[in-house]
Design a protein around this motif. Structure first.
Motif, PDB file in Angstrom:
ATOM      1  N   THR A 167       0.863  -1.175   0.000  1.00 45.98           N
ATOM      2  CA  THR A 167       0.000   0.000   0.000  1.00 45.98           C
ATOM      3  C   THR A 167       0.899   1.224   0.000  1.00 45.98           C
ATOM      4  O   THR A 167       1.849   1.302   0.782  1.00 45.98           O
ATOM      5  N   ILE A 168       0.605   2.170  -0.878  1.00 46.71           N
ATOM      6  CA  ILE A 168       1.412   3.383  -1.009  1.00 46.71           C
ATOM      7  C   ILE A 168       0.546   4.448  -1.669  1.00 46.71           C
ATOM      8  O   ILE A 168      -0.430   4.124  -2.347  1.00 46.71           O
ATOM      9  N   SER A 169       0.892   5.691  -1.471  1.00 51.42           N
ATOM     10  CA  SER A 169       0.126   6.750  -2.139  1.00 51.42           C
ATOM     11  C   SER A 169       0.734   7.034  -3.511  1.00 51.42           C
ATOM     12  O   SER A 169       1.942   6.867  -3.721  1.00 51.42           O
ATOM     13  N   LEU A 170      -0.100   7.469  -4.416  1.00 48.96           N
ATOM     14  CA  LEU A 170       0.373   7.823  -5.748  1.00 48.96           C
ATOM     15  C   LEU A 170       1.392   8.951  -5.654  1.00 48.96           C
ATOM     16  O   LEU A 170       2.390   8.958  -6.373  1.00 48.96           O
ATOM     17  N   GLY A 171       1.178   9.887  -4.731  1.00 48.20           N
ATOM     18  CA  GLY A 171       2.125  10.983  -4.540  1.00 48.20           C
ATOM     19  C   GLY A 171       3.516  10.494  -4.183  1.00 48.20           C
ATOM     20  O   GLY A 171       4.517  11.029  -4.670  1.00 48.20           O
ATOM     21  N   GLN A 172       3.619   9.466  -3.318  1.00 49.88           N
ATOM     22  CA  GLN A 172       4.919   8.896  -2.960  1.00 49.88           C
ATOM     23  C   GLN A 172       5.607   8.294  -4.179  1.00 49.88           C
ATOM     24  O   GLN A 172       6.808   8.430  -4.348  1.00 49.88           O
ATOM     25  N   LEU A 173       4.835   7.620  -5.013  1.00 46.59           N
ATOM     26  CA  LEU A 173       5.413   7.004  -6.207  1.00 46.59           C
ATOM     27  C   LEU A 173       5.874   8.054  -7.203  1.00 46.59           C
ATOM     28  O   LEU A 173       6.935   7.925  -7.805  1.00 46.59           O
ATOM     29  N   VAL A 174       5.086   9.088  -7.372  1.00 50.42           N
ATOM     30  CA  VAL A 174       5.451  10.156  -8.305  1.00 50.42           C
ATOM     31  C   VAL A 174       6.730  10.847  -7.823  1.00 50.42           C
ATOM     32  O   VAL A 174       7.627  11.139  -8.612  1.00 50.42           O
ATOM     33  N   ALA A 175       6.831  11.086  -6.518  1.00 51.42           N
ATOM     34  CA  ALA A 175       7.983  11.788  -5.960  1.00 51.42           C
ATOM     35  C   ALA A 175       9.257  10.950  -5.993  1.00 51.42           C
ATOM     36  O   ALA A 175      10.348  11.479  -6.196  1.00 51.42           O
ATOM     37  N   ASN A 176       9.139   9.637  -5.802  1.00 47.93           N
ATOM     38  CA  ASN A 176      10.322   8.795  -5.633  1.00 47.93           C
ATOM     39  C   ASN A 176      10.692   7.943  -6.832  1.00 47.93           C
ATOM     40  O   ASN A 176      11.807   7.472  -6.922  1.00 47.93           O
ATOM     41  N   LYS A 177       9.785   7.665  -7.722  1.00 48.99           N
ATOM     42  CA  LYS A 177       9.987   6.823  -8.909  1.00 48.99           C
ATOM     43  C   LYS A 177      10.300   5.362  -8.565  1.00 48.99           C
ATOM     44  O   LYS A 177       9.729   4.462  -9.113  1.00 48.99           O
ATOM     45  N   ARG A 178      11.241   5.115  -7.662  1.00 50.38           N
ATOM     46  CA  ARG A 178      11.603   3.762  -7.257  1.00 50.38           C
ATOM     47  C   ARG A 178      11.344   3.645  -5.769  1.00 50.38           C
ATOM     48  O   ARG A 178      11.802   4.476  -4.999  1.00 50.38           O
ATOM     49  N   VAL A 179      10.654   2.613  -5.367  1.00 53.83           N
ATOM     50  CA  VAL A 179      10.304   2.446  -3.969  1.00 53.83           C
ATOM     51  C   VAL A 179      10.658   1.030  -3.533  1.00 53.83           C
ATOM     52  O   VAL A 179      10.288   0.067  -4.201  1.00 53.83           O
ATOM     53  N   ARG A 180      11.393   0.913  -2.435  1.00 53.58           N
ATOM     54  CA  ARG A 180      11.678  -0.405  -1.858  1.00 53.58           C
ATOM     55  C   ARG A 180      10.794  -0.544  -0.627  1.00 53.58           C
ATOM     56  O   ARG A 180      10.898   0.244   0.303  1.00 53.58           O
ATOM     57  N   LYS A 181       9.906  -1.505  -0.663  1.00 56.43           N
ATOM     58  CA  LYS A 181       8.964  -1.709   0.444  1.00 56.43           C
ATOM     59  C   LYS A 181       8.860  -3.187   0.749  1.00 56.43           C
ATOM     60  O   LYS A 181       9.101  -4.018  -0.103  1.00 56.43           O
ATOM     61  N   SER A 182       8.456  -3.469   1.953  1.00 57.50           N
ATOM     62  CA  SER A 182       8.152  -4.851   2.307  1.00 57.50           C
ATOM     63  C   SER A 182       6.690  -5.109   1.993  1.00 57.50           C
ATOM     64  O   SER A 182       5.816  -4.331   2.377  1.00 57.50           O
ATOM     65  N   MET A 183       6.447  -6.188   1.273  1.00 55.32           N
ATOM     66  CA  MET A 183       5.067  -6.580   1.012  1.00 55.32           C
ATOM     67  C   MET A 183       4.536  -7.250   2.266  1.00 55.32           C
ATOM     68  O   MET A 183       5.250  -8.027   2.901  1.00 55.32           O
ATOM     69  N   LEU A 184       3.296  -6.946   2.626  1.00 53.61           N
ATOM     70  CA  LEU A 184       2.663  -7.659   3.728  1.00 53.61           C
ATOM     71  C   LEU A 184       2.545  -9.122   3.331  1.00 53.61           C
ATOM     72  O   LEU A 184       2.249  -9.444   2.186  1.00 53.61           O
ATOM     73  N   ASN A 185       2.779 -10.017   4.253  1.00 56.53           N
ATOM     74  CA  ASN A 185       2.777 -11.472   4.032  1.00 56.53           C
ATOM     75  C   ASN A 185       3.968 -11.916   3.191  1.00 56.53           C
ATOM     76  O   ASN A 185       3.927 -12.966   2.584  1.00 56.53           O
ATOM     77  N   TYR A 186       5.016 -11.104   3.145  1.00 56.18           N
ATOM     78  CA  TYR A 186       6.114 -11.419   2.244  1.00 56.18           C
ATOM     79  C   TYR A 186       7.393 -10.810   2.775  1.00 56.18           C
ATOM     80  O   TYR A 186       7.481 -10.386   3.906  1.00 56.18           O
ATOM     81  N   LYS A 187       8.374 -10.735   1.946  1.00 57.13           N
ATOM     82  CA  LYS A 187       9.653 -10.123   2.289  1.00 57.13           C
ATOM     83  C   LYS A 187       9.795  -8.810   1.529  1.00 57.13           C
ATOM     84  O   LYS A 187       8.896  -8.392   0.811  1.00 57.13           O
ATOM     85  N   GLU A 188      10.939  -8.177   1.668  1.00 58.49           N
ATOM     86  CA  GLU A 188      11.170  -6.919   0.965  1.00 58.49           C
ATOM     87  C   GLU A 188      11.338  -7.167  -0.533  1.00 58.49           C
ATOM     88  O   GLU A 188      12.027  -8.086  -0.955  1.00 58.49           O
ATOM     89  N   VAL A 189      10.684  -6.354  -1.319  1.00 58.61           N
ATOM     90  CA  VAL A 189      10.827  -6.395  -2.770  1.00 58.61           C
ATOM     91  C   VAL A 189      11.040  -4.975  -3.249  1.00 58.61           C
ATOM     92  O   VAL A 189      10.774  -4.014  -2.539  1.00 58.61           O
ATOM     93  N   LEU A 190      11.504  -4.839  -4.453  1.00 57.76           N
ATOM     94  CA  LEU A 190      11.654  -3.532  -5.066  1.00 57.76           C
ATOM     95  C   LEU A 190      10.475  -3.322  -5.999  1.00 57.76           C
ATOM     96  O   LEU A 190      10.227  -4.128  -6.892  1.00 57.76           O
ATOM     97  N   LEU A 191       9.727  -2.270  -5.746  1.00 50.07           N
ATOM     98  CA  LEU A 191       8.596  -1.901  -6.598  1.00 50.07           C
ATOM     99  C   LEU A 191       9.015  -0.679  -7.379  1.00 50.07           C
ATOM    100  O   LEU A 191       9.379   0.338  -6.809  1.00 50.07           O
ATOM    101  N   LEU A 192       9.009  -0.780  -8.686  1.00 52.85           N
ATOM    102  CA  LEU A 192       9.361   0.347  -9.533  1.00 52.85           C
ATOM    103  C   LEU A 192       8.126   0.801 -10.296  1.00 52.85           C
ATOM    104  O   LEU A 192       7.444  -0.008 -10.916  1.00 52.85           O
ATOM    105  N   ILE A 193       7.874   2.074 -10.249  1.00 57.43           N
ATOM    106  CA  ILE A 193       6.818   2.659 -11.060  1.00 57.43           C
ATOM    107  C   ILE A 193       7.511   3.709 -11.912  1.00 57.43           C
ATOM    108  O   ILE A 193       8.072   4.677 -11.402  1.00 57.43           O
ATOM    109  N   ILE A 194       7.501   3.502 -13.185  1.00 58.63           N
ATOM    110  CA  ILE A 194       8.234   4.379 -14.090  1.00 58.63           C
ATOM    111  C   ILE A 194       7.246   5.078 -15.015  1.00 58.63           C
ATOM    112  O   ILE A 194       6.399   4.435 -15.633  1.00 58.63           O
ATOM    113  N   ASN A 195       7.366   6.371 -15.136  1.00 55.88           N
ATOM    114  CA  ASN A 195       6.519   7.129 -16.053  1.00 55.88           C
ATOM    115  C   ASN A 195       7.116   7.063 -17.454  1.00 55.88           C
ATOM    116  O   ASN A 195       8.302   7.292 -17.641  1.00 55.88           O
ATOM    117  N   ASN A 196       6.271   6.718 -18.420  1.00 54.14           N
ATOM    118  CA  ASN A 196       6.688   6.634 -19.825  1.00 54.14           C
ATOM    119  C   ASN A 196       7.901   5.737 -20.013  1.00 54.14           C
ATOM    120  O   ASN A 196       8.866   6.094 -20.676  1.00 54.14           O
TER     121      ASN A 196
END
Length: 127
Positions: free
Chosen positions: A93-122
Motif C-alpha cells: 500500500t502506497i500513495s500515488l504521490g509517494q510514487l510520483v515523488a520517488n519513482k523507485r520504492v523499496r517496500k516490504s510486502m505484507l505477508n512477504y519479504k522486501e521487494v523492489l517496486l518500480l513505477i516508471i513514467n513513460n
C-alpha cells in the motif's frame, strides 16, 4: 502524470518445481471513501521472479488529493479470473504521490519479504 509501468524485483513463488507466474492487481481508493476498488490487472508473466509488466496502468495524478493505491501480487495457477484460485504472494500500500515523488520504492510486502517496486513514467520496462 500517469503510472505507466509496474516492475517488481525479488519475488519468489509458491510453486515447488518452477518459478512464479506473477500477476499484479492495482486497487484505488476513491476520494472520501474507505473501500478499495479494483482498477487494473496486469498480464501474467510466466516463470519470472523479476517481472516487468507490459500492460499500462493509467492513473491521473491529482496533487491536491491523497490517492492511496494497493498492489496485490498473485502467483497465477490458471486463467481463472477469480483471485482466490491463485496463490496470494503479498500486498503493498502506497500513495500515488509517494510514487510520483520517488519513482523507485523499496517496500516490504505484507505477508512477504522486501521487494523492489518500480513505477516508471513513460518507461520502456527494460530494468
Amino acid at each position: 502524470m500517469n503510472l505507466t509501468c509496474i516492475i517488481f524485483r525479488g519475488l519468489s513463488g509458491t510453486d515447488a518445481l518452477s518459478k512464479s507466474d506473477p500477476m499484479c492487481v492495482t486497487y484505488v481508493q476513491p476520494f472520501g471513501q474507505n473501500k478499495w476498488i479494483e482498477f487494473h490487472r496486469t498480464e501474467t508473466v510466466k516463470n519470472n521472479q523479476d517481472p516487468n509488466f507490459v500492460s499500462k496502468v493509467l492513473i491521473s495524478y491529482r496533487f491536491e488529493e491523497k490517492q492511496p493505491l494497493l498492489f496485490e501480487v498473485y502467483d497465477t495457477d490458471s486463467k481463472d479470473k477469480d483471485l482466490s484460485a491463485h496463490d496470494f504472494l503479498g500486498t503493498i500500500t502506497i500513495s500515488l504521490g509517494q510514487l510520483v515523488a520517488n519513482k523507485r520504492v523499496r517496500k516490504s510486502m505484507l505477508n512477504y519479504k522486501e521487494v523492489l517496486l518500480l513505477i516508471i513514467n513513460n518507461c520502456l520496462c527494460c530494468f
